[in-house]
Design an enzyme around this catalytic site. Sequence first.
Site, PDB file in Angstrom:
ATOM      1  N   GLU A  72      -0.866  20.141  38.391  1.00 17.64           N
ATOM      2  CA  GLU A  72      -0.079  18.963  37.996  1.00 17.64           C
ATOM      3  C   GLU A  72      -0.965  17.741  37.824  1.00 17.64           C
ATOM      4  O   GLU A  72      -0.798  16.960  36.892  1.00 17.64           O
ATOM      5  CB  GLU A  72       1.001  18.663  39.037  1.00 17.64           C
ATOM      6  CG  GLU A  72       1.778  17.381  38.680  1.00 17.64           C
ATOM      7  CD  GLU A  72       2.931  17.080  39.613  1.00 17.64           C
ATOM      8  OE1 GLU A  72       3.096  17.763  40.648  1.00 17.64           O
ATOM      9  OE2 GLU A  72       3.691  16.148  39.289  1.00 17.64           O
ATOM     10  N   THR A  91       6.916  15.428  46.025  1.00 13.68           N
ATOM     11  CA  THR A  91       5.971  14.404  46.477  1.00 13.68           C
ATOM     12  C   THR A  91       6.666  13.175  47.040  1.00 13.68           C
ATOM     13  O   THR A  91       6.192  12.573  48.010  1.00 13.68           O
ATOM     14  CB  THR A  91       5.054  13.975  45.318  1.00 13.68           C
ATOM     15  OG1 THR A  91       4.473  15.136  44.719  1.00 13.68           O
ATOM     16  CG2 THR A  91       3.945  13.067  45.812  1.00 13.68           C
TER      17      THR A  91
HETATM   18  C1  LIP Z   1       9.465  17.136  41.432  1.00 12.21           C
HETATM   19  C2  LIP Z   1       9.976  18.236  40.548  1.00 12.21           C
HETATM   20  C3  LIP Z   1      11.462  18.277  40.327  1.00 12.21           C
HETATM   21  C4  LIP Z   1      12.097  16.981  40.125  1.00 12.21           C
HETATM   22  C5  LIP Z   1      11.683  16.034  41.219  1.00 12.21           C
HETATM   23  C6  LIP Z   1      10.157  15.849  41.205  1.00 12.21           C
HETATM   24  P1  LIP Z   1       6.976  16.334  42.071  1.00 12.21           P
HETATM   25  O1  LIP Z   1       8.086  17.094  41.192  1.00 12.21           O
HETATM   26  O2  LIP Z   1       9.578  19.434  41.132  1.00 12.21           O
HETATM   27  O3  LIP Z   1      11.706  19.052  39.189  1.00 12.21           O
HETATM   28  O4  LIP Z   1      13.496  17.133  40.102  1.00 12.21           O
HETATM   29  O5  LIP Z   1      12.313  14.794  41.020  1.00 12.21           O
HETATM   30  O6  LIP Z   1       9.794  15.377  39.943  1.00 12.21           O
HETATM   31  O7  LIP Z   1       6.748  15.061  41.317  1.00 12.21           O
HETATM   32  O8  LIP Z   1       7.536  16.086  43.413  1.00 12.21           O
HETATM   33  O9  LIP Z   1       5.745  17.181  42.076  1.00 12.21           O
END
Ligand code: LIP
Length: 263
Positions: A72, A91
């Site tokens: 990512e 996160t």
């Molecule tokens: C998350 C995603 C999820 C979304 C969350 C968040 P991150 O990614 O896994 O799809 O709904 O709001 O974006 O930013 O925590 O790696």
Amino acid sequence: MTDTEIELRYLVALGLAQEAGALAMSYANNRERMATRMKGRQDFLTEADGAVEMMLRSRIARVFPNDGFVGEEGGGDGAENLWIVDPIDGTANFARGEPHWCISIGFLHKMKPVVGVIHAPVLGETFAARQGAGAALNGGPIRVSDTTDIHAAAIEIGWSDRLPFEDYLGLVAKIGGMGASTKRSASGALGLCWVAAGRTDAYLELHINSWDVAAGIVIVEEAGGMFTDVWGGKRMDTRTAIYSNGQAHDCPVASLATHDGDT
Ligand code: LIP
């Protein structure tokens, strides 16, 4: 790719998930000293994300030097044998000291996810699957739910700032109006694990990234569930994704998770 080669990657992913979890916890236990910044609205980035991804990238390169790696935070290029990693999924939860976050490690052969390991250190749960060998939670078998009645269904609807908030609200209103219980927990990868374990009946998101789903796709499918994007394809560049226990898949939910055009 032989089953043995896939199994080797599965075993390495299991070990690396635990090691990455310990590294992430070393930051979680010292949050006051952890650097955190915003990549966008409600889009957190902590120094743990970078450290965990760097560790995973270097360890995988050492063991499988010819495999590709996409993370990512650091990105990467496609390859026939490709690792797709979210070093910390959820996160925002991680940054706030919420326990609902994980490390997601997916391995794909010719762009088909064949290994998935998702480790949630604070919850003490590791979800894992490899193609043809079933799905497990902490080593024990898991299966999707057998819910068929939308009035008894629990459906998680993911959200991010990548699409207008009104699109998300509209989807929640439609599905809640059909009688399903809706929720959001801010980790797409764990949302897929909840479907695989039968804790929810479907996970929907209008825009989700490949690193959020690469591992969870295998876990859901090996637990007897289905994955598709709203156009019925099985693509990794998913814009809209529906994961379900299969039964819930054919209900109107699948027709609701649409939005106008690509973003
Ligand atoms: C998350 C995603 C999820 C979304 C969350 C968040 P991150 O990614 O896994 O799809 O709904 O709001 O974006 O930013 O925590 O790696």
